[in-house]
Enzyme design. Sequence first.
Site, short mmCIF file in Angstrom:
data_model
loop_
_atom_site.label_atom_id
_atom_site.label_comp_id
_atom_site.label_asym_id
_atom_site.label_seq_id
_atom_site.Cartn_x
_atom_site.Cartn_y
_atom_site.Cartn_z
N LEU A 143 -6.71 -0.77 3.45
CA LEU A 143 -6.87 0.65 3.84
C LEU A 143 -6.46 1.62 2.74
O LEU A 143 -5.62 1.31 1.93
CB LEU A 143 -6.04 0.90 5.10
N ASN A 162 0.85 -1.20 0.00
CA ASN A 162 0.00 0.00 0.00
C ASN A 162 0.89 1.25 0.00
O ASN A 162 2.11 1.15 0.14
CB ASN A 162 -0.88 -0.03 1.26
N PHE A 163 0.26 2.40 -0.13
CA PHE A 163 0.91 3.72 -0.04
C PHE A 163 2.03 3.90 -1.06
O PHE A 163 3.04 4.55 -0.78
CB PHE A 163 1.42 3.98 1.39
N LEU A 164 1.87 3.30 -2.23
CA LEU A 164 2.83 3.56 -3.32
C LEU A 164 2.61 4.99 -3.79
O LEU A 164 1.51 5.36 -4.20
CB LEU A 164 2.58 2.57 -4.46
N THR A 222 -4.55 -3.19 -3.74
CA THR A 222 -5.67 -2.62 -4.50
C THR A 222 -5.14 -1.42 -5.27
O THR A 222 -4.12 -0.83 -4.91
CB THR A 222 -6.80 -2.12 -3.58
C1 LIG Z 1 5.70 -11.19 -3.03
C2 LIG Z 1 5.67 -9.78 -2.64
C3 LIG Z 1 5.16 -8.91 -3.82
C4 LIG Z 1 5.01 -7.46 -3.43
C5 LIG Z 1 4.60 -6.54 -4.55
C6 LIG Z 1 3.17 -6.77 -4.98
C7 LIG Z 1 2.75 -5.77 -6.05
C8 LIG Z 1 2.46 -4.40 -5.49
C9 LIG Z 1 2.04 -3.46 -6.57
C10 LIG Z 1 1.86 -2.04 -6.05
C11 LIG Z 1 0.56 -1.88 -5.30
C12 LIG Z 1 0.33 -0.44 -4.91
C13 LIG Z 1 -0.97 -0.25 -4.18
C14 LIG Z 1 -1.19 1.25 -4.01
O1 LIG Z 1 -0.52 1.88 -3.27
S1 LIG Z 1 -2.42 1.96 -4.97
C15 LIG Z 1 -2.11 3.69 -4.82
C16 LIG Z 1 -1.19 4.15 -5.89
N1 LIG Z 1 -0.78 5.52 -5.67
C17 LIG Z 1 -1.33 6.57 -6.27
O2 LIG Z 1 -2.22 6.46 -7.09
C18 LIG Z 1 -0.79 7.92 -5.84
C19 LIG Z 1 -0.65 8.89 -6.98
N2 LIG Z 1 0.15 8.32 -8.04
C20 LIG Z 1 1.48 8.10 -7.97
O3 LIG Z 1 2.13 8.35 -6.99
C21 LIG Z 1 2.11 7.49 -9.21
O4 LIG Z 1 1.29 7.73 -10.33
C22 LIG Z 1 2.37 5.97 -9.06
C23 LIG Z 1 3.42 5.74 -7.98
C24 LIG Z 1 1.10 5.21 -8.73
C25 LIG Z 1 2.92 5.43 -10.39
O5 LIG Z 1 4.04 6.13 -10.74
P1 LIG Z 1 4.17 6.85 -12.17
O6 LIG Z 1 2.82 7.36 -12.56
O7 LIG Z 1 5.27 7.81 -12.07
O8 LIG Z 1 4.51 5.64 -13.17
P2 LIG Z 1 5.96 5.03 -13.50
O9 LIG Z 1 6.46 5.60 -14.78
O10 LIG Z 1 6.88 5.13 -12.34
O11 LIG Z 1 5.59 3.49 -13.70
C26 LIG Z 1 4.63 3.08 -14.62
C27 LIG Z 1 4.29 1.63 -14.31
O12 LIG Z 1 3.68 1.58 -13.00
C28 LIG Z 1 2.41 0.94 -13.12
N3 LIG Z 1 1.50 1.50 -12.13
C29 LIG Z 1 0.93 2.70 -12.13
N4 LIG Z 1 0.13 2.83 -11.05
C30 LIG Z 1 0.22 1.68 -10.37
C31 LIG Z 1 -0.37 1.21 -9.20
N5 LIG Z 1 -1.24 1.95 -8.47
N6 LIG Z 1 -0.06 -0.01 -8.75
C32 LIG Z 1 0.80 -0.78 -9.44
N7 LIG Z 1 1.39 -0.40 -10.60
C33 LIG Z 1 1.09 0.83 -11.04
C34 LIG Z 1 1.97 1.27 -14.53
O13 LIG Z 1 0.93 0.39 -14.93
C35 LIG Z 1 3.26 1.09 -15.29
O14 LIG Z 1 3.54 -0.29 -15.47
P3 LIG Z 1 3.21 -1.00 -16.88
O15 LIG Z 1 1.73 -0.76 -17.12
O16 LIG Z 1 4.04 -0.33 -17.91
O17 LIG Z 1 3.51 -2.45 -16.71
#
Ligand SMILES: CCCCCCCCCCCCCC(=O)SCCNC(=O)CCNC(=O)[C@H](O)C(C)(C)COP(=O)(O)OP(=O)(O)OC[C@H]1O[C@@H](n2cnc3c(N)ncnc32)[C@H](O)[C@@H]1OP(=O)(O)O
Length: 488
Positions: free
Chosen positions: A488, A236-238, A272
Site C-alpha cells: 500500500l 511502510n510509511f517511513l 517498496t
Molecule cells: C527483518 C526486518 C527488516 C525490516 C527493515 C526492512 C528495510 C526497510 C527499509 C525501509 C522501507 C521504507 C518503505 C517506505 O516507506 S518508502 C516511502 C519513503 N518515504 C518517503 O519518500 C517520504 C518522504 N521522504 C522522507 O521522509 C525521507 O526522505 C526519508 C525518510 C525517505 C529518508 O530520510 P532522509 O532523506 O532524511 O535521509 P537520511 O539522511 O535520514 O538517510 C539516508 C539513507 O536513507 C536511505 N533512504 C532514503 N530513502 C529511503 C527509502 N525510501 N527506503 C529506504 N532507505 C531510504 C538512503 O539511501 C540513505 O542510505 P544510503 O544510501 O546512504 O545507504
Amino acid sequence: MCGQLTSDLESAWNKLKGEGLTSTFDFIVFFLTVANDVNSGFSPCGLGCLRKQVRLAMADNGSLNDDTKDQNTSSLEIVNGESSIDELSREIQETLTLSQRHKFWETQPVGQFKDLTDTSLPEGPIEPPTAISEVKQEPYNLPNLYEWVTCDMNSEETCAEVYNLLSNNYVEDDENMFRFNYSKEFLRWALHPPGYYKTWHIGVCVKSSKKLVAFITGIPARIRVRTDVVSMAEVNFLCVHKKLRSKRLAPVMIKEVTRRVHLENIWQAAYTAGVVLPTPITSCQYWHRSLNPKKLIDVGFSRLGPRMTMSRTLKLFKVPDSPATPGFRKMELRDVPAVTRLLRAYLMQFVVAPDLDEPDVEHWVLPKEEVVDSYVVESPEDHKITDFCSFYTLPSSILGHPIHSILKAAYSYYNVSTKTPLVQLMNDALIVAKQKGFDVFNALDVMHNESFLKELKYGPGDGKLHYYLYNYRIKHILRPSELGLVLL
Ligand SMILES: CCCCCCCCCCCCCC(=O)SCCNC(=O)CCNC(=O)[C@H](O)C(C)(C)COP(=O)(O)OP(=O)(O)OC[C@H]1O[C@@H](n2cnc3c(N)ncnc32)[C@H](O)[C@@H]1OP(=O)(O)O
C-alpha cells in the site's frame, strides 16, 4: 556493427529507450535481461555495440560522474570483440559501484549491486536467524532531543498526529505537485491486519514538545517466494519531517524497526520505494487511466494530447454508466471463502506473492468505505463466484492549486478473472470507480495488468516503484509480471 545485434537485443533496447531510460537501475535490468535471454552464441561485435550503447546511455543519464567517467572510458570502450557477457557484466557493476555508494545499505543483508550476476550465490536468506536472546534488547540511540514512541493507531489523537505528519511530509512526485494523503481510516486498516504488533508502529518525537517528527511501520505477512512461504514484515510509511531530512535519521529508524521485527523471531521483510536502493527484485511502472480528464489537466496531472481538444479528450475517456458484466456486484462477507480460493489459486503463478488465508482476505479485501472496494462476479446460473477485482482509495493533496486541493485516486489491487475476460472486468472496475467520483485509476504493470492497460486507455506515468526484500536473495531480477504483490 549494430546490424549484428540480435533482433531481440535491438528491440529490447529500443523499447527501453522509447519508454525513457530513467535510472541506473534501468540499465541493470536491461543488461541482465539481455544477459539472461541471449544465449552463449551472442556475437562479440554485438557485445561491443551493447557495451558502447550502455556506456553512452549511462553518460547521458548522468550515471557516470566525473571520477567514474574517466576510469570507464577505457574499460567500457569498444574492444576487439574478445569480451564475454561476464566481462561486460563486471565492468558495468564496477561502474555502478564507483558511482553509487550506499553507506547504510551496504552494511545490510540485502542483495548488493555487485552480486547481481553472481549466479553462484544461493537463493534464500542472506543471513541465518540468531537467538532472540542475542537481539539487542534496548532501542537504538537517537539524537539527544528526540525519543522513541510506540504509536497506538487506535487512539484518535495518535492517529491524527500520524496523519498530520504524513499528509505534510510523506511521498511527493518529482515536481512536488502532489503528495500522498492517506486517510486516518486507511492508516488504521493498513496497520491493523491479523496478528499485527503495536510495537512495530514506531514514532520519533521531540522530547520537550512531544511533537511527532518521524514514523516507520511494519506489519506481519506471509510472503511466498517460489515454493518457500516466509514470515516477513512489510515495512511502510517511513517518513522524516522535512526539517529533519539528510541527518541520517532514516537508517536509525530502519535499524530500530528491524530490531523489533527480530524480537518477534521474524528475519525477512518486503518493502517498496520510489528510489533505487541495493537491490530491487523488480522495478514496476505506474499507469494512469483518466476518469476526470478536465480536472487532471487543470491541476497539471496530465496534459492535453497533441491534436486533441478538451471535448475530444472528454469523449475519449468517457465510460459507460454502469458495469456490463451480468452478476457483477460488491463483495460481501459471505464471499470470503470463494474469494480466498480464487486469490490463492491465482497468486500461485507468480514468483513472489502473499500467502493469504480467509482472515487475511476478510481484512484486506472486504470492502471498507473510502478505503478498499472489491467486486465479485456471481454467475447468474449457478451462483458461483468466478471473478474478482479490487482497488484501494489513496487521494493525493494537490499542492498550491487555487481551486482543487485533492486528487481522488483509485489504485488497482488484486484482480482475478477465471470466466469474465480480465479487460472486461477491469473496465467494470473503471465504471464503478467513476461512479464513486474518482478522478484517476492507477495500476502498476504487475501480475497480468499489462494485458489490459493499453486497451483500457491507461497511459504510462513517470513514476517507478521498486520492490525489495530484506535478508532474502533472489537470483534474477524479476519482470513486473512475475510479481503478485501489491504493497500500500
Ligand atoms: C527483518 C526486518 C527488516 C525490516 C527493515 C526492512 C528495510 C526497510 C527499509 C525501509 C522501507 C521504507 C518503505 C517506505 O516507506 S518508502 C516511502 C519513503 N518515504 C518517503 O519518500 C517520504 C518522504 N521522504 C522522507 O521522509 C525521507 O526522505 C526519508 C525518510 C525517505 C529518508 O530520510 P532522509 O532523506 O532524511 O535521509 P537520511 O539522511 O535520514 O538517510 C539516508 C539513507 O536513507 C536511505 N533512504 C532514503 N530513502 C529511503 C527509502 N525510501 N527506503 C529506504 N532507505 C531510504 C538512503 O539511501 C540513505 O542510505 P544510503 O544510501 O546512504 O545507504
